[in-house]
Design a protein around this motif. Sequence first.
Motif, mmCIF file in Angstrom:
data_model
loop_
_atom_site.group_PDB
_atom_site.id
_atom_site.type_symbol
_atom_site.label_atom_id
_atom_site.label_comp_id
_atom_site.label_asym_id
_atom_site.label_seq_id
_atom_site.Cartn_x
_atom_site.Cartn_y
_atom_site.Cartn_z
ATOM 1 N N LEU A 177 38.284 46.160 20.722
ATOM 2 C CA LEU A 177 39.658 46.177 21.231
ATOM 3 C C LEU A 177 39.685 46.170 22.755
ATOM 4 C CD1 LEU A 177 41.316 48.711 18.745
ATOM 5 C CD2 LEU A 177 41.499 46.223 18.764
ATOM 6 N N THR A 178 38.759 46.891 23.364
ATOM 7 C CA THR A 178 38.679 46.898 24.825
ATOM 8 C C THR A 178 38.309 45.517 25.357
ATOM 9 O OG1 THR A 178 38.014 49.230 24.818
ATOM 10 C CG2 THR A 178 37.552 47.956 26.807
ATOM 11 N N GLU A 179 37.357 44.875 24.683
ATOM 12 C CA GLU A 179 36.954 43.531 25.083
ATOM 13 C C GLU A 179 38.102 42.539 24.897
ATOM 14 O OE1 GLU A 179 34.499 40.464 26.495
ATOM 15 O OE2 GLU A 179 34.298 42.655 26.582
ATOM 16 N N LEU A 180 38.848 42.680 23.784
ATOM 17 C CA LEU A 180 40.000 41.799 23.537
ATOM 18 C C LEU A 180 41.056 41.972 24.621
ATOM 19 C CD1 LEU A 180 41.603 39.828 21.792
ATOM 20 C CD2 LEU A 180 42.394 41.788 20.439
ATOM 21 N N ARG A 181 41.343 43.216 24.985
ATOM 22 C CA ARG A 181 42.329 43.451 26.030
ATOM 23 C C ARG A 181 41.882 42.861 27.354
ATOM 24 N NH1 ARG A 181 43.585 49.583 27.576
ATOM 25 N NH2 ARG A 181 41.397 49.365 28.221
ATOM 26 N N SER A 182 40.596 43.015 27.670
ATOM 27 C CA SER A 182 40.076 42.455 28.910
ATOM 28 C C SER A 182 40.196 40.936 28.930
ATOM 29 C CB SER A 182 38.615 42.874 29.101
ATOM 30 O OG SER A 182 38.053 42.255 30.235
ATOM 31 N N CYS A 183 39.871 40.297 27.809
ATOM 32 C CA CYS A 183 39.961 38.838 27.729
ATOM 33 C C CYS A 183 41.404 38.363 27.849
ATOM 34 C CB CYS A 183 39.339 38.347 26.427
ATOM 35 S SG CYS A 183 37.546 38.575 26.316
ATOM 36 N N LEU A 184 42.327 39.079 27.188
ATOM 37 C CA LEU A 184 43.734 38.691 27.260
ATOM 38 C C LEU A 184 44.287 38.851 28.671
ATOM 39 C CD1 LEU A 184 45.121 40.205 23.915
ATOM 40 C CD2 LEU A 184 44.681 37.801 24.457
ATOM 41 N N VAL A 185 43.887 39.914 29.343
ATOM 42 C CA VAL A 185 44.357 40.129 30.716
ATOM 43 C C VAL A 185 43.846 39.034 31.641
ATOM 44 C CG1 VAL A 185 44.148 41.652 32.731
ATOM 45 C CG2 VAL A 185 44.670 42.612 30.478
ATOM 46 N N LYS A 186 42.572 38.673 31.503
ATOM 47 C CA LYS A 186 42.002 37.626 32.346
ATOM 48 C C LYS A 186 42.632 36.269 32.041
ATOM 49 C CE LYS A 186 37.563 39.986 32.875
ATOM 50 N NZ LYS A 186 36.113 39.972 32.552
ATOM 51 N N ALA A 187 42.872 35.990 30.753
ATOM 52 C CA ALA A 187 43.513 34.731 30.386
ATOM 53 C C ALA A 187 44.943 34.680 30.908
ATOM 54 C CB ALA A 187 43.493 34.556 28.871
ATOM 55 N N GLY A 188 45.662 35.792 30.799
ATOM 56 C CA GLY A 188 47.024 35.843 31.336
ATOM 57 C C GLY A 188 47.058 35.688 32.840
ATOM 58 N N ALA A 189 46.106 36.304 33.523
ATOM 59 C CA ALA A 189 46.034 36.166 34.977
ATOM 60 C C ALA A 189 45.744 34.720 35.375
ATOM 61 C CB ALA A 189 44.965 37.097 35.542
ATOM 62 N N ALA A 190 44.878 34.057 34.620
ATOM 63 C CA ALA A 190 44.596 32.648 34.904
ATOM 64 C C ALA A 190 45.835 31.789 34.701
ATOM 65 C CB ALA A 190 43.458 32.154 34.003
ATOM 66 N N LEU A 191 46.622 32.087 33.656
ATOM 67 C CA LEU A 191 47.857 31.328 33.409
ATOM 68 C C LEU A 191 48.866 31.552 34.526
ATOM 69 C CD1 LEU A 191 49.597 29.555 31.606
ATOM 70 C CD2 LEU A 191 50.273 31.614 30.347
ATOM 71 N N VAL A 192 49.001 32.789 34.975
ATOM 72 C CA VAL A 192 49.933 33.080 36.075
ATOM 73 C C VAL A 192 49.495 32.361 37.352
ATOM 74 C CG1 VAL A 192 50.797 34.904 37.587
ATOM 75 C CG2 VAL A 192 50.678 35.282 35.119
ATOM 76 N N ALA A 193 48.200 32.396 37.635
ATOM 77 C CA ALA A 193 47.695 31.718 38.833
ATOM 78 C C ALA A 193 47.891 30.210 38.734
ATOM 79 C CB ALA A 193 46.216 32.051 39.038
ATOM 80 N N GLY A 194 47.606 29.644 37.563
ATOM 81 C CA GLY A 194 47.802 28.213 37.387
ATOM 82 C C GLY A 194 49.255 27.812 37.511
ATOM 83 N N THR A 195 50.159 28.629 36.965
ATOM 84 C CA THR A 195 51.589 28.341 37.069
ATOM 85 C C THR A 195 52.063 28.437 38.520
ATOM 86 O OG1 THR A 195 51.917 29.224 34.839
ATOM 87 C CG2 THR A 195 53.866 28.991 36.232
ATOM 88 N N ALA A 196 51.541 29.417 39.264
ATOM 89 C CA ALA A 196 51.915 29.552 40.675
ATOM 90 C C ALA A 196 51.476 28.330 41.480
ATOM 91 C CB ALA A 196 51.302 30.829 41.252
ATOM 92 N N VAL A 197 50.261 27.857 41.233
ATOM 93 C CA VAL A 197 49.778 26.659 41.918
ATOM 94 C C VAL A 197 50.636 25.454 41.540
ATOM 95 C CG1 VAL A 197 47.829 25.067 42.138
ATOM 96 C CG2 VAL A 197 47.423 27.535 42.107
ATOM 97 N N SER A 198 51.024 25.363 40.273
ATOM 98 C CA SER A 198 51.862 24.251 39.825
ATOM 99 C C SER A 198 53.236 24.294 40.484
ATOM 100 C CB SER A 198 52.006 24.300 38.298
ATOM 101 O OG SER A 198 50.751 24.218 37.673
#
Length: 247
Positions: free
Chosen positions: A27-48
């Motif tokens: 569960l800790t690993e899943l949360r970490s992966c989801l947070v990193k994936a969400g951060a990547a999406l936010v960063a990609g959207t900001a660049v877009s």
Amino acid sequence: MDGMEVKLTAEPWRDNIDRDMSLAEHLTELRSCLVKAGAALVAGTAVSFYYLEQIMAALTASVGQLYYLRPAEAFMVYLKIALLAGLILASPMMLYQLYSFVRPALTLREKYYARFTIPIIIVLFLGGMLFSYYLVFPRALEFFLGFGNGHVNPLISMESYLDFLLMLVVPFGFVFNIPVVLLLLAYLKLLPVNALGRYHKHVILAAFILAAFITPTPDIITQSLLALPMVVLYELSLVLCKLLLAS
């Protein structure tokens, strides 16, 4: 050596190098992966958002002037474009996070295949979208706009144009990943490699039927631009399965 026993296996890739994880660790690993994936999406959207004008100019180059019919339509279209572009930019990191989460359950051989496959999935998906955008989409747009015959002028809204664009472009990204899907099914023993070569005629027929449903035009040329790559990709999948998986 005395007191020591060395265990060798015929297939060393079958051994897992990751230790077993508890439920809390999963569960800790899943949360970490989801947070990193969400951060990547936010960063990609900001660049877009930063390059939104250039993106819109590229997407609307085939049609020119567009209109919006509702006060919030332009804003929603811009938001949808930024999110979609951000998702494309963030897809490498998101796929890597998915791989990181399932990695402890994979054997060494499966990890090798996964690291090799993820870049191929991204390249094929983007290649399929670019193929449709530059070859299929202009043809389909020309087909529909040609019904005016100079007597009426098209008044295309931003939302309808975007929906039409996505309906034609996005499916090609998935279609171009047919070799990856077939290789995965063959690797999992869900699709016998020897059976693939017996369905050439069925695949050709199914490709044109599927193309007729996916493409919004009755134009046989536009449908062929989708069906023929599907057939070619199937044949490529057959060759790859025989080279890599056939015993």
